[in-house]
Design a protein around this motif. Structure first.
Motif, PDB file in Angstrom:
ATOM      1  N   GLY A  57       0.787  -1.222   0.000  1.00  0.00           N
ATOM      2  CA  GLY A  57       0.000   0.000   0.000  1.00  0.00           C
ATOM      3  C   GLY A  57       0.819   1.271   0.000  1.00  0.00           C
ATOM      4  N   VAL A  58       2.134   1.155  -0.199  1.00  0.00           N
ATOM      5  CA  VAL A  58       3.033   2.314  -0.194  1.00  0.00           C
ATOM      6  C   VAL A  58       3.760   2.364  -1.532  1.00  0.00           C
ATOM      7  CG1 VAL A  58       5.065   3.367   0.880  1.00  0.00           C
ATOM      8  CG2 VAL A  58       3.352   2.210   2.304  1.00  0.00           C
ATOM      9  N   LEU A  59       3.896   3.560  -2.074  1.00  0.00           N
ATOM     10  CA  LEU A  59       4.673   3.739  -3.295  1.00  0.00           C
ATOM     11  C   LEU A  59       6.111   4.096  -2.933  1.00  0.00           C
ATOM     12  CD1 LEU A  59       2.152   5.741  -5.506  1.00  0.00           C
ATOM     13  CD2 LEU A  59       2.933   3.394  -5.871  1.00  0.00           C
ATOM     14  N   ALA A  60       7.055   3.341  -3.485  1.00  0.00           N
ATOM     15  CA  ALA A  60       8.469   3.634  -3.247  1.00  0.00           C
ATOM     16  C   ALA A  60       8.918   4.837  -4.068  1.00  0.00           C
ATOM     17  CB  ALA A  60       9.318   2.425  -3.593  1.00  0.00           C
ATOM     18  N   ALA A  61       8.333   5.008  -5.240  1.00  0.00           N
ATOM     19  CA  ALA A  61       8.667   6.136  -6.115  1.00  0.00           C
ATOM     20  C   ALA A  61       7.537   6.304  -7.111  1.00  0.00           C
ATOM     21  CB  ALA A  61       9.987   5.898  -6.844  1.00  0.00           C
ATOM     22  N   ALA A  62       7.328   7.523  -7.558  1.00  0.00           N
ATOM     23  CA  ALA A  62       6.257   7.774  -8.525  1.00  0.00           C
ATOM     24  C   ALA A  62       6.462   9.127  -9.180  1.00  0.00           C
ATOM     25  CB  ALA A  62       4.886   7.713  -7.845  1.00  0.00           C
ATOM     26  N   ALA A  63       5.802   9.317 -10.314  1.00  0.00           N
ATOM     27  CA  ALA A  63       5.863  10.587 -11.045  1.00  0.00           C
ATOM     28  C   ALA A  63       4.632  10.705 -11.921  1.00  0.00           C
ATOM     29  CB  ALA A  63       7.126  10.668 -11.895  1.00  0.00           C
ATOM     30  N   ARG A  64       4.322  11.940 -12.302  1.00  0.00           N
ATOM     31  CA  ARG A  64       3.244  12.210 -13.248  1.00  0.00           C
ATOM     32  C   ARG A  64       3.829  12.787 -14.530  1.00  0.00           C
ATOM     33  NH1 ARG A  64       0.460  16.434 -11.615  1.00  0.00           N
ATOM     34  NH2 ARG A  64       1.731  16.862  -9.770  1.00  0.00           N
ATOM     35  N   ILE A  65       3.253  12.406 -15.662  1.00  0.00           N
ATOM     36  CA  ILE A  65       3.626  12.947 -16.966  1.00  0.00           C
ATOM     37  C   ILE A  65       2.433  13.727 -17.491  1.00  0.00           C
ATOM     38  CG2 ILE A  65       4.428  12.430 -19.295  1.00  0.00           C
ATOM     39  CD1 ILE A  65       5.335   9.667 -18.181  1.00  0.00           C
ATOM     40  N   ARG A  66       2.562  15.045 -17.537  1.00  0.00           N
ATOM     41  CA  ARG A  66       1.505  15.899 -18.072  1.00  0.00           C
ATOM     42  C   ARG A  66       1.533  15.848 -19.596  1.00  0.00           C
ATOM     43  NH1 ARG A  66      -0.136  20.643 -15.145  1.00  0.00           N
ATOM     44  NH2 ARG A  66      -0.047  21.669 -17.169  1.00  0.00           N
ATOM     45  N   HIS A  67       0.367  15.747 -20.202  1.00  0.00           N
ATOM     46  CA  HIS A  67       0.278  15.771 -21.657  1.00  0.00           C
ATOM     47  C   HIS A  67       0.007  17.212 -22.086  1.00  0.00           C
ATOM     48  CE1 HIS A  67      -0.822  11.208 -21.910  1.00  0.00           C
ATOM     49  NE2 HIS A  67       0.151  11.463 -21.057  1.00  0.00           N
ATOM     50  N   ASP A  68       1.090  17.947 -22.328  1.00  0.00           N
ATOM     51  CA  ASP A  68       0.996  19.352 -22.705  1.00  0.00           C
ATOM     52  C   ASP A  68       1.337  19.524 -24.178  1.00  0.00           C
ATOM     53  OD1 ASP A  68       0.288  20.714 -20.272  1.00  0.00           O
ATOM     54  OD2 ASP A  68       2.297  20.319 -19.511  1.00  0.00           O
ATOM     55  N   GLU A  69       1.156  20.746 -24.659  1.00  0.00           N
ATOM     56  CA  GLU A  69       1.661  21.165 -25.963  1.00  0.00           C
ATOM     57  C   GLU A  69       2.397  22.476 -25.774  1.00  0.00           C
ATOM     58  OE1 GLU A  69      -0.609  19.831 -29.984  1.00  0.00           O
ATOM     59  OE2 GLU A  69      -1.559  21.424 -28.831  1.00  0.00           O
ATOM     60  N   ILE A  70       3.481  22.659 -26.529  1.00  0.00           N
ATOM     61  CA  ILE A  70       4.221  23.914 -26.468  1.00  0.00           C
ATOM     62  C   ILE A  70       4.356  24.489 -27.874  1.00  0.00           C
ATOM     63  CG2 ILE A  70       5.506  23.302 -24.384  1.00  0.00           C
ATOM     64  CD1 ILE A  70       7.917  22.666 -26.201  1.00  0.00           C
ATOM     65  N   SER A  71       4.558  25.808 -27.927  1.00  0.00           N
ATOM     66  CA  SER A  71       4.806  26.462 -29.210  1.00  0.00           C
ATOM     67  C   SER A  71       6.229  26.166 -29.662  1.00  0.00           C
ATOM     68  CB  SER A  71       4.596  27.973 -29.082  1.00  0.00           C
ATOM     69  OG  SER A  71       5.432  28.507 -28.067  1.00  0.00           O
ATOM     70  N   LEU A  72       6.411  26.170 -30.969  1.00  0.00           N
ATOM     71  CA  LEU A  72       7.718  25.852 -31.530  1.00  0.00           C
ATOM     72  C   LEU A  72       7.916  26.673 -32.800  1.00  0.00           C
ATOM     73  CD1 LEU A  72       9.867  23.818 -30.486  1.00  0.00           C
ATOM     74  CD2 LEU A  72       9.140  22.278 -32.305  1.00  0.00           C
ATOM     75  N   GLY A  73       8.228  27.961 -32.615  1.00  0.00           N
ATOM     76  CA  GLY A  73       8.532  28.816 -33.748  1.00  0.00           C
ATOM     77  C   GLY A  73       7.431  28.910 -34.778  1.00  0.00           C
ATOM     78  N   GLY A  74       6.185  28.990 -34.340  1.00  0.00           N
ATOM     79  CA  GLY A  74       5.059  29.041 -35.261  1.00  0.00           C
ATOM     80  C   GLY A  74       4.360  27.711 -35.417  1.00  0.00           C
ATOM     81  N   GLY A  75       4.972  26.651 -34.938  1.00  0.00           N
ATOM     82  CA  GLY A  75       4.326  25.345 -34.905  1.00  0.00           C
ATOM     83  C   GLY A  75       4.030  24.970 -33.465  1.00  0.00           C
ATOM     84  N   ARG A  76       3.737  23.715 -33.258  1.00  0.00           N
ATOM     85  CA  ARG A  76       3.504  23.236 -31.900  1.00  0.00           C
ATOM     86  C   ARG A  76       3.899  21.774 -31.833  1.00  0.00           C
ATOM     87  NH1 ARG A  76      -2.327  23.807 -29.974  1.00  0.00           N
ATOM     88  NH2 ARG A  76      -2.102  25.914 -30.737  1.00  0.00           N
ATOM     89  N   VAL A  77       4.224  21.334 -30.617  1.00  0.00           N
ATOM     90  CA  VAL A  77       4.643  19.950 -30.434  1.00  0.00           C
ATOM     91  C   VAL A  77       4.154  19.477 -29.077  1.00  0.00           C
ATOM     92  CG1 VAL A  77       6.888  20.538 -29.385  1.00  0.00           C
ATOM     93  CG2 VAL A  77       6.623  18.374 -30.608  1.00  0.00           C
TER      94      VAL A  77
END
Length: 424
Positions: A57-77
């Motif tokens: 019932g205990v987590l030894a380690a964990a992380a979250r990965i956010r599903h974001d988008e960022i701008s990229l010189g007029g595009g996005r990724v």
């Protein structure tokens, strides 16, 4: 050490782990403590029970990965924003951090997130795994006596931002920051519709023709120090920024100064009057990024009008186990007609050992500008835009190139330096 995806039943264990690591308290009896994590993200972790001496019932380690988008010189990724990465005190020093972070990068690759981003509490431990500082979030303390000097701007008026007009603010943000590098697009489930939160206020700047010109947002603070936390001042031009700063200056009847959050090379810095602004106290948050899929990151960026050519790019990555993600490799990069095409090249006949002698030692396809050799830190710095190979070399990163290939890649990646503002 098995890494697995967390389920809604792990929410309480995850919150207990992160509250221990980052501060705060969690009441297990509170139903909110067991509520599912916000949508728009993937959580992974390692069970304590899977390790010697661990507990159920205990987590030894964990992380979250956010599903974001960022701008990229007029595009996005798409971007994997890493949040809440923590290791339980009982399991520190067992290699879980490296194991979990490698799993995070592998999951980003699996979920087609070509770049990863985080705010590091300890930059060095993330640097060991290929992350590179690309930006910082700065906050200035601005005396309002300076802003009172600003003249009124004709043809502009301000209106309160309400739930009904918030979509106009979002649309304006999208338009004004589209040409930037690394700015979050602020869309999807992580950025729900409506006003951002309690205490958040804003005004929308409107031109004489009815066009939305800019906005300023803030939260009123009580107690000692600046009485206003200004989150953003965005405008289409200098006159718009002056008009919005003048609105901020009107708070001088209740506070002497404000805290103003600014992005890298923020245009508002060139409009602030007077010389009284100074960095606000406290830690300056750094932003680190890491390439996950080199070809996909290159392809997401539009090419500048009129730029054409080809080069061979080699990226080396010894910071994570081979095959963790697709940052490392040989790539033929073609630029033409406003687009970038990056093709992974099989390593048969060309090895890293052969190319380590220098750019000219690596085989390049015919009719190209030559070869560029980057380590993963240089690739992470450069491929989000706004920096040159010379910048990477000044930082001591591996960035070797034939001169024509360097000129082509610098031209492709030119633009404003990366900025990250994570919320309205």
């Amino acid at each position: 050490m098995p890494v697995r995806e967390l389920t809604p039943t792990d929410a309480l264990a995850y919150r207990l782990l992160t509250s221990s690591a980052f501060g705060g308290s969690v009441d297990p009896a509170d139903p909110a403590a067991s509520a599912p994590l916000s949508p728009g993200q993937t959580a992974i972790g390692i069970d304590s029970a899977a390790l010697p001496g661990g507990a159920g019932g205990v987590l030894a380690a964990a992380a979250r990965i956010r599903h974001d988008e960022i701008s990229l010189g007029g595009g996005r990724v798409r971007c994997g924003g890493i949040a809440g990465l923590a290791v339980h005190p009982a399991h520190r020093g067992e290699g879980l951090f490296a194991e979990l972070l490698a799993a995070v990068l592998a999951r980003c690759d699996e979920e087609s997130l070509p770049v990863s981003m985080l705010y590091p509490s300890n930059p060095e431990i993330y640097r060991r795994h290929g992350y590179q500082v690309v930006a910082r979030v700065e906050t200035l303390e601005v005396p309002l006596v300076d802003l009172q000097r600003l003249r009124s701007v004709p043809g502009r008026r301000t209106v309160p931002v309400t739930a009904a007009s918030m979509p106009r603010v979002r649309a304006l943000y999208e338009e004004v920051t589209a040409g930037d590098n690394a700015m979050l697009r602020r869309q999807g489930p992580l950025f729900p519709d409506g006003l951002p939160g309690q205490g958040w206020e804003a005004v929308l700047l409107v031109g004489a023709d009815g066009q939305d010109r800019g906005y300023a947002s803030w939260t009123r603070r009580r107690g000692e120090g600046p009485g206003l936390e200004v989150h953003e001042v965005l405008g289409r031009d200098r006159e718009d920024l002056r008009a919005l700063l003048r609105v901020i200056g009107s708070w001088s009847t209740v506070t002497e100064s404000v805290r103003l959050r600014v992005r890298t090379e923020d245009p508002v810095l060139d409009v602030l009057p007077g010389g009284g602004s100074r960095p606000a106290g406290g830690t300056v948050p750094l932003v680190m990024m890491r390439v996950v899929d080199t070809a996909a990151l290159l392809t997401a960026r539009p090419a500048p009008t009129g730029l054409s050519g080809a080069l061979r790019l080699e990226v080396t990555d010894d910071t994570v186990p081979a095959g963790t993600c697709r940052a490392e490799g040989l790539f033929d990069v073609h630029v033409a007609d406003g687009r970038v095409r990056a093709v992974t090249v099989p390593r048969s006949g060309t090895t890293s050992a052969q190319s380590s002698a220098g750019p000219s030692a690596a085989h390049s396809p015919e009719a190209t500008a030559g070869t560029v050799l980057l380590d993963v830190h240089a690739a992470s710095l450069l491929l989000v835009g706004g920096r040159s190979l010379a910048d990477a070399r000044r930082l001591g990163l591996r960035a070797d190139a034939d001169a024509p290939a360097e000129a082509l890649l610098d031209a492709l990646l030119a633009g404003p330096r990366p900025s990250v503002l994570d919320a309205f």
